[in-house]
Motif scaffolding. Structure first.
Motif, PDB file in Angstrom:
ATOM      1  N   GLY A 112       0.799  -1.216   0.000  1.00 39.97           N
ATOM      2  CA  GLY A 112       0.000   0.000   0.000  1.00 39.97           C
ATOM      3  C   GLY A 112       0.831   1.265   0.000  1.00 39.97           C
ATOM      4  N   LYS A 113       1.939   1.267  -0.731  1.00 40.80           N
ATOM      5  CA  LYS A 113       2.858   2.410  -0.856  1.00 40.80           C
ATOM      6  C   LYS A 113       3.639   2.684   0.419  1.00 40.80           C
ATOM      7  CE  LYS A 113       0.084   4.758  -4.380  1.00 40.80           C
ATOM      8  NZ  LYS A 113      -0.580   6.030  -4.785  1.00 40.80           N
ATOM      9  N   ASN A 114       3.576   1.782   1.390  1.00 41.60           N
ATOM     10  CA  ASN A 114       4.321   1.941   2.640  1.00 41.60           C
ATOM     11  C   ASN A 114       5.419   0.879   2.718  1.00 41.60           C
ATOM     12  OD1 ASN A 114       2.754   4.098   3.800  1.00 41.60           O
ATOM     13  ND2 ASN A 114       1.134   2.609   4.171  1.00 41.60           N
ATOM     14  N   PRO A 115       6.578   1.246   3.248  1.00 46.46           N
ATOM     15  CA  PRO A 115       7.681   0.274   3.349  1.00 46.46           C
ATOM     16  C   PRO A 115       7.492  -0.669   4.535  1.00 46.46           C
ATOM     17  CG  PRO A 115       8.379   2.382   4.242  1.00 46.46           C
ATOM     18  CD  PRO A 115       6.991   2.589   3.691  1.00 46.46           C
ATOM     19  N   TYR A 116       7.768  -1.934   4.320  1.00 47.99           N
ATOM     20  CA  TYR A 116       7.681  -2.947   5.363  1.00 47.99           C
ATOM     21  C   TYR A 116       8.945  -3.804   5.341  1.00 47.99           C
ATOM     22  CZ  TYR A 116       2.738  -2.211   6.523  1.00 47.99           C
ATOM     23  OH  TYR A 116       1.551  -1.677   6.959  1.00 47.99           O
ATOM     24  N   ARG A 117       9.283  -4.319   6.500  1.00 45.22           N
ATOM     25  CA  ARG A 117      10.370  -5.288   6.604  1.00 45.22           C
ATOM     26  C   ARG A 117       9.737  -6.659   6.738  1.00 45.22           C
ATOM     27  NH1 ARG A 117      15.621  -5.519   5.029  1.00 45.22           N
ATOM     28  NH2 ARG A 117      16.949  -6.637   6.534  1.00 45.22           N
ATOM     29  N   GLU A 118      10.243  -7.622   5.967  1.00 40.49           N
ATOM     30  CA  GLU A 118       9.638  -8.953   5.918  1.00 40.49           C
ATOM     31  C   GLU A 118      10.655 -10.020   6.306  1.00 40.49           C
ATOM     32  OE1 GLU A 118       6.955 -11.232   2.670  1.00 40.49           O
ATOM     33  OE2 GLU A 118       9.005 -10.779   2.007  1.00 40.49           O
ATOM     34  N   LEU A 119      10.168 -11.016   7.024  1.00 34.05           N
ATOM     35  CA  LEU A 119      10.946 -12.211   7.327  1.00 34.05           C
ATOM     36  C   LEU A 119      10.171 -13.422   6.821  1.00 34.05           C
ATOM     37  CD1 LEU A 119      13.192 -13.896   8.687  1.00 34.05           C
ATOM     38  CD2 LEU A 119      11.894 -13.726  10.832  1.00 34.05           C
ATOM     39  N   VAL A 120      10.853 -14.280   6.076  1.00 40.16           N
ATOM     40  CA  VAL A 120      10.240 -15.512   5.575  1.00 40.16           C
ATOM     41  C   VAL A 120      11.022 -16.685   6.153  1.00 40.16           C
ATOM     42  CG1 VAL A 120       9.577 -16.851   3.554  1.00 40.16           C
ATOM     43  CG2 VAL A 120       9.579 -14.350   3.436  1.00 40.16           C
ATOM     44  N   ILE A 142       5.329 -25.993   5.141  1.00 36.31           N
ATOM     45  CA  ILE A 142       4.706 -24.702   5.413  1.00 36.31           C
ATOM     46  C   ILE A 142       5.785 -23.635   5.584  1.00 36.31           C
ATOM     47  CG2 ILE A 142       3.211 -23.401   6.990  1.00 36.31           C
ATOM     48  CD1 ILE A 142       2.065 -26.099   7.879  1.00 36.31           C
ATOM     49  N   GLY A 143       5.515 -22.477   5.023  1.00 35.31           N
ATOM     50  CA  GLY A 143       6.365 -21.311   5.233  1.00 35.31           C
ATOM     51  C   GLY A 143       5.590 -20.238   5.965  1.00 35.31           C
ATOM     52  N   LEU A 144       6.302 -19.311   6.570  1.00 33.49           N
ATOM     53  CA  LEU A 144       5.681 -18.222   7.328  1.00 33.49           C
ATOM     54  C   LEU A 144       6.255 -16.893   6.865  1.00 33.49           C
ATOM     55  CD1 LEU A 144       4.023 -16.982   9.680  1.00 33.49           C
ATOM     56  CD2 LEU A 144       5.972 -17.495  11.176  1.00 33.49           C
ATOM     57  N   LEU A 145       5.365 -15.952   6.541  1.00 31.46           N
ATOM     58  CA  LEU A 145       5.753 -14.589   6.210  1.00 31.46           C
ATOM     59  C   LEU A 145       5.319 -13.680   7.353  1.00 31.46           C
ATOM     60  CD1 LEU A 145       5.298 -16.166   3.437  1.00 31.46           C
ATOM     61  CD2 LEU A 145       4.905 -13.927   2.430  1.00 31.46           C
ATOM     62  N   VAL A 146       6.246 -12.880   7.868  1.00 30.69           N
ATOM     63  CA  VAL A 146       5.942 -11.915   8.928  1.00 30.69           C
ATOM     64  C   VAL A 146       6.481 -10.561   8.489  1.00 30.69           C
ATOM     65  CG1 VAL A 146       6.074 -11.406  11.389  1.00 30.69           C
ATOM     66  CG2 VAL A 146       6.336 -13.760  10.602  1.00 30.69           C
ATOM     67  N   VAL A 147       5.661  -9.518   8.625  1.00 30.02           N
ATOM     68  CA  VAL A 147       6.094  -8.188   8.209  1.00 30.02           C
ATOM     69  C   VAL A 147       5.799  -7.162   9.297  1.00 30.02           C
ATOM     70  CG1 VAL A 147       5.743  -8.718   5.766  1.00 30.02           C
ATOM     71  CG2 VAL A 147       3.923  -7.590   7.058  1.00 30.02           C
ATOM     72  N   LEU A 148       6.621  -6.129   9.347  1.00 26.85           N
ATOM     73  CA  LEU A 148       6.440  -4.989  10.241  1.00 26.85           C
ATOM     74  C   LEU A 148       6.694  -3.709   9.449  1.00 26.85           C
ATOM     75  CD1 LEU A 148       8.184  -5.934  13.630  1.00 26.85           C
ATOM     76  CD2 LEU A 148       5.801  -5.226  13.332  1.00 26.85           C
ATOM     77  N   PRO A 149       5.980  -2.628   9.759  1.00 25.84           N
ATOM     78  CA  PRO A 149       6.177  -1.380   9.016  1.00 25.84           C
ATOM     79  C   PRO A 149       7.525  -0.737   9.333  1.00 25.84           C
ATOM     80  CG  PRO A 149       4.673  -1.018  10.846  1.00 25.84           C
ATOM     81  CD  PRO A 149       4.922  -2.511  10.780  1.00 25.84           C
ATOM     82  N   LEU A 150       8.073  -0.040   8.339  1.00 23.55           N
ATOM     83  CA  LEU A 150       9.345   0.671   8.507  1.00 23.55           C
ATOM     84  C   LEU A 150       9.165   2.181   8.551  1.00 23.55           C
ATOM     85  CD1 LEU A 150      11.755  -1.289   6.124  1.00 23.55           C
ATOM     86  CD2 LEU A 150      11.836  -1.217   8.616  1.00 23.55           C
ATOM     87  N   ASN A 151       7.910   2.641   8.683  1.00 25.59           N
ATOM     88  CA  ASN A 151       7.676   4.088   8.669  1.00 25.59           C
ATOM     89  C   ASN A 151       8.445   4.806   9.761  1.00 25.59           C
ATOM     90  OD1 ASN A 151       5.053   2.554   7.770  1.00 25.59           O
ATOM     91  ND2 ASN A 151       4.996   4.518   6.710  1.00 25.59           N
ATOM     92  N   GLY A 152       8.461   4.216  10.970  1.00 23.17           N
ATOM     93  CA  GLY A 152       9.192   4.846  12.071  1.00 23.17           C
ATOM     94  C   GLY A 152      10.677   4.906  11.796  1.00 23.17           C
TER      95      GLY A 152
END
Length: 218
Positions: A112-120, A142-152
């Motif tokens: 959504g035009k926002n930067p995120y950090r992802e771990l797979v 099974i794989g797992l995708l986890v993301v957190l925003p990088l706006n801060g």
């Protein structure tokens, strides 16, 4: 360009390079520390999710998704959520991790035009059924995708760039001023040299001595 000008320029350039190098090193170290903190949170969250500690009310901006090697969302038999609701992009590399054919990895993505950090990460094999097709549950990797925003992080780095730009500009100005003062002071004895040379050229008399100056004079 006179000798004094070259000396001042050389001294100024040396100090400017040192100032810019220090600012660049400080920025890179701060960026790595901030991103590393986000990566640590992602790693801890993934560990909890793999262990079965599902949070039905995750922290703001935290999204995750379980996938099979084809990139489909999967749901565990326990009824744990397959996703936090937002569709995450599944890359070919993420599918390889889900199939246990590639190591876990971090990446920076855009949602959504926002930067995120992802771990797979690879979770393992378990009985699951997919949300994209109807059928009996199967044993699948099974794989797992986890993301957190990088706006801060982006905001803090932007502020840091402004601060370092001011520091660099101030340092460069001080460097030029100090280089000019040092060059002027160090080369004072040479100020009398052009006149003495002209006198020798006019009179061919080389007997008048030049003032040697102090012990630290050039």
């Amino acid at each position: 360009m006179t000798f004094r000008s070259r000396l001042v320029l050389a001294a100024a350039i040396a100090v400017v390079i040192a100032v810019l190098g220090a600012c660049a090193a400080a920025y890179v170290a701060s960026r790595d520390s901030l991103v590393g903190s986000v990566d640590g949170t992602l790693r801890a969250t993934a560990t909890e999710l793999v262990a079965g500690k599902f949070d039905h009310h995750p922290a703001a901006g935290l999204f995750y998704e379980f996938i099979d090697p084809h990139g489909n969302q999967v749901v565990f038999r326990t009824g744990a959520p397959a996703t936090t609701g937002i569709p995450l992009p599944v890359s070919a590399r993420a599918k390889q991790v889900a199939a246990n054919n590639a190591p876990s990895f971090f990446a920076t993505i855009t949602l959504g035009k926002n930067p995120y950090r992802e771990l797979v990460v690879y979770v393992g094999t378990a009985p699951v059924f997919t949300r994209t097709r109807v059928g009996p549950e199967t044993i699948t990797p099974i794989g797992l995708l986890v993301v957190l925003p990088l706006n801060g992080v982006i905001h803090q780095l932007h502020h840091l760039r402004l601060v370092l730009a001011v520091i660099a500009a101030t340092g460069i100005a001080v460097a030029v001023l100090l280089a000019w003062l040092v060059g002027r002071t160090a080369l004072v004895p040479l100020d009398d040299l052009p006149g003495a040379v002209e006198d020798v050229a006019a009179t061919t008399d080389v007997s008048p001595p030049l003032d040697p100056g102090g012990q630290d004079a050039l």
